[in-house]
Every structure is written in structure tokens, then in C-alpha cells.
Enzyme design. Structure first.
Site, PDB file in Angstrom:
ATOM      1  N   GLN A  12      92.046  71.289 -32.578  1.00  0.00           N
ATOM      2  CA  GLN A  12      92.483  70.161 -31.736  1.00  0.00           C
ATOM      3  C   GLN A  12      93.097  69.039 -32.567  1.00  0.00           C
ATOM      4  OE1 GLN A  12      89.681  67.520 -29.968  1.00  0.00           O
ATOM      5  NE2 GLN A  12      90.995  67.006 -28.234  1.00  0.00           N
ATOM      6  N   TYR A 141      74.642  69.705 -34.832  1.00  0.00           N
ATOM      7  CA  TYR A 141      75.942  69.084 -35.161  1.00  0.00           C
ATOM      8  C   TYR A 141      75.718  67.722 -35.822  1.00  0.00           C
ATOM      9  CZ  TYR A 141      80.696  67.323 -34.075  1.00  0.00           C
ATOM     10  OH  TYR A 141      81.976  66.797 -34.125  1.00  0.00           O
TER      11      TYR A 141
HETATM   12  C1  AKB Z   1      82.027  66.838 -29.582  1.00  0.00           C
HETATM   13  O1  AKB Z   1      81.910  66.514 -28.386  1.00  0.00           O
HETATM   14  O2  AKB Z   1      81.305  67.653 -30.151  1.00  0.00           O
HETATM   15  C2  AKB Z   1      83.094  66.145 -30.399  1.00  0.00           C
HETATM   16  C3  AKB Z   1      82.545  64.941 -31.089  1.00  0.00           C
HETATM   17  C4  AKB Z   1      82.326  63.700 -30.339  1.00  0.00           C
HETATM   18  O3  AKB Z   1      82.290  64.993 -32.255  1.00  0.00           O
HETATM   19  N1  AKB Z   1      84.206  65.803 -29.562  1.00  0.00           N
END
Ligand code: AKB
Length: 310
Positions: A12, A141
Site C-alpha cells: 500500500q 503487531y
Molecule cells: C493497521 O491497521 O494495521 C495499520 C496501522 C494503523 O498500522 N493500518
């Protein structure tokens, strides 16, 4: 002449960043790399190489072959995908970053990698989240992003690698769709509005998150990388955002152009929990003061542009 290597170049951010970098620095100055190859502008407008960021040897030999002086490391799994497969996320997100930083150290390059609003957690102040604050994320994450910020600072302090980064919010673009993120709903809503005048959101009404239009995100990366190093007090990573919005705010902005747009809800508990652990709005003062961050698009100008260009 600059020689920039971009990983995750077909993703992206990468697909727009590569084209802008080629416009600014010249086509041959930007080596686009990705784990896959597609028939697209990024592949045809300048050098392109297949690169799995887990392959440290190939990563280093490409940096040598192309005389790379700047690495922009974008290859990563986003939040929802990472939560569905945390072990894989650790391997790709952290393994890839360590390899990229090692190549930067070995070849003495400048280095950029994005962090995220995902680097914050449920006990971070929710509104106007400061640059320096509690970072105890509850997602894989987020764990990757905080570890990544610390590792990039470590490479700067220990080895003198010129590492720089931003904490991106949800990025909205009409060029390449995101995949596997929590903020993807905002992009999907514009496509839903254009294609069917309707969208079903997996994020609950009233859930605020930070967002930014892709041209502002690309400009921010280039501006940060060009900034005078002596002005940077922070490095990894700066809060940047342009919009704090919830699903109904997007719907209202869309209805200015498509009055009968319908928004309904079918909430996904996993992505909703991730969204609720993130800030409602972050404070970007440090980025403004240290390198002049100034986004151009707000919710309304972005919505107008998105709906025109999709
Ligand atoms: C996600 O939603 O994982 C990404 C971010 C905010 O890092 N767009």
C-alpha cells in the site's frame, strides 16, 4: 546521486512511495523490491528485484550491487493479519527488520521504517497521545512496532546508523488497497460508496482512530528523510496524523457527495478489540517542531479527492 532500496515496494505505501521517489530523485535512483512481481508501474518504471527480506544474503548483495545509500524498509504484516498468525508476524516483522538494519549498518546507509499507532496500548493516554508516553501494546503487531522503534534507536546510538521513523495512523489511498489492517475499513468504505452506495463496517460506530491521506504520508517520509539530522531530538518514531475519525464521520463526509450512502455494521470482535486498544487521536507536535510535518488533507478534502479518483 541518491540510491534508495525500497522493500515491500508493491504494498500500500510502497507502490506510491516508489513512484514519488522516482519523480524526485530519478527512475534509476530507486530500486524497488518485493517478494512477488506484478505487471505494474513500479516494476516497469525503474529497477525492480525480487527480495524476500528474510534472505539476509540476497538483501546485502543487492545493496552492494546497486550501491545503495538509503534503505526504506516497508515489508511487514499489518495488525489483523499479525494477530491471526503471531509467530509468523514475529518472524517476518522482526526478522526482516533485523536483516534490513544489518544491511544498513554494513553498507553505511540511511534508514527508514514505519512504526504505527499500533505501538500504543490500552493504558496509553487515549486523546492527544504524547510523543513520549506509555507503550504497552496488547497485539503482536504492537509488540513488533515497539521492539522495532527500540531496535532502530539502538542501531543509531550503538552503530551510528541514521535511522528515522514515523508512527503512521490508518493510511487512506485510491491506488493500492491495504491488506490485513484494522484501519482498512476506512478505505473499504470509499470503495463501497462508489460501487454500491453502501458499506458494512466491521468497526463499531463511535470508535475513533487516527487516519491520514496517502499523499501526506508520502510527503512526510521524504521530508523526514531530508531533515537536518541535528534538528532531530526524536528518531524512532514520530507521531504523525491528520484526522481523528469514527465510522459515522466518514459516512457523513461521503454523504456530501453521495447523499443516499448507507452505512451498516457487522462488528468483528478481533479487529474491534485491536481498535479499542489504540489511541483516539495522537499529538504530532514533535514532528511539526523537529522537521516541519504539516499534512494538507483533512477528512473533507480527502473524501472529495478519494471519491473523484476511485
Ligand atoms: C493497521 O491497521 O494495521 C495499520 C496501522 C494503523 O498500522 N493500518
Amino acid at each position: 546521486m541518491k540510491k534508495i532500496l525500497v522493500t515491500g515496494a508493491l504494498g500500500q505505501i510502497g507502490s506510491e512511495l516508489v513512484m514519488k521517489l522516482r519523480e524526485v530523485y530519478g527512475n534509476d535512483s530507486v530500486l524497488a523490491t518485493d517478494i512477488r512481481k506484478e505487471d505494474c508501474e513500479v516494476v516497469h518504471s525503474g529497477p525492480f528485484e525480487i527480495l524476500d527480506v528474510q534472505d539476509a544474503k540476497r538483501f546485502s548483495s543487492l545493496a552492494r550491487e546497486y550501491h545503495i545509500d538509503t534503505i526504506m524498509h516497508l515489508a511487514a504484516l499489518l495488525s489483523a493479519k499479525a494477530e491471526a498468525n503471531p509467530q509468523l508476524a514475529w518472524t517476518i516483522n522482526m526478522g526482516g527488520l533485523v536483516n534490513a538494519l544489518e544491511v544498513a549498518r554494513e553498507h553505511n546507509t540511511q534508514f527508514f521504517t514505519p512504526s504505527s499507532i499500533g505501538a500504543f496500548g490500552p493504558n496509553t493516554p487515549k486523546s492527544r497521545t504524547p510523543q513520549d508516553t506509555i507503550q504497552r501494546p496488547t497485539t503482536m503487531y504492537g509488540v513488533n512496532k515497539v521492539s522495532g522503534e527500540l531496535l532502530c534507536d539502538y542501531y543509531y546510538q550503538k552503530f551510528g546508523v541514521d535511522t528515522r521513523g514515523v508512527r503512521f495512523p490508518g493510511l487512506i489511498s485510491y491506488v493500492t488497497k491495504p491488506g490485513g489492517g484494522t484501519t482498512d475499513y476506512a478505505v473499504e468504505m470509499y470503495y463501497g460508496a462508489k460501487e454500491n452506495k453502501a458499506y458494512t463496517s466491521y468497526i463499531k460506530s463511535g470508535t475513533y482512530m487516527d487516519m491520514m491521506y496517502m499523499p501526506d504520508a508520502i510527503h512526510a517520509i521524504i521530508q523526514l528523510m531530508e531533515a537536518d539530522s541535528s534538528r532531530l531530538i526524536h528518531r524512532n518514531a514520530f507521531n504523525v496524523s491528520a484526522i481523528s475519525a469514527e465510522p459515522e464521520d466518514f459516512a457523513q463526509a461521503i454523504r456530501k457527495h453521495i447523499p443516499d450512502f448507507q452505512l451498516s455494521y457487522d462488528v468483528d470482535p478481533i479487529r474491534q478489540a485491536i481498535a479499542e486498544s489504540w489511541p483516539n487521536s495522537i499529538n504530532c507536535q514533535a514532528a511539526k517542531e523537529e522537521w516541519g510535518f504539516q499534512p494538507k488533507f483533512d477528512l473533507h478534502s480527502m473524501s472529495e479527492d478519494m471519491l473523484e479518483k476511485i
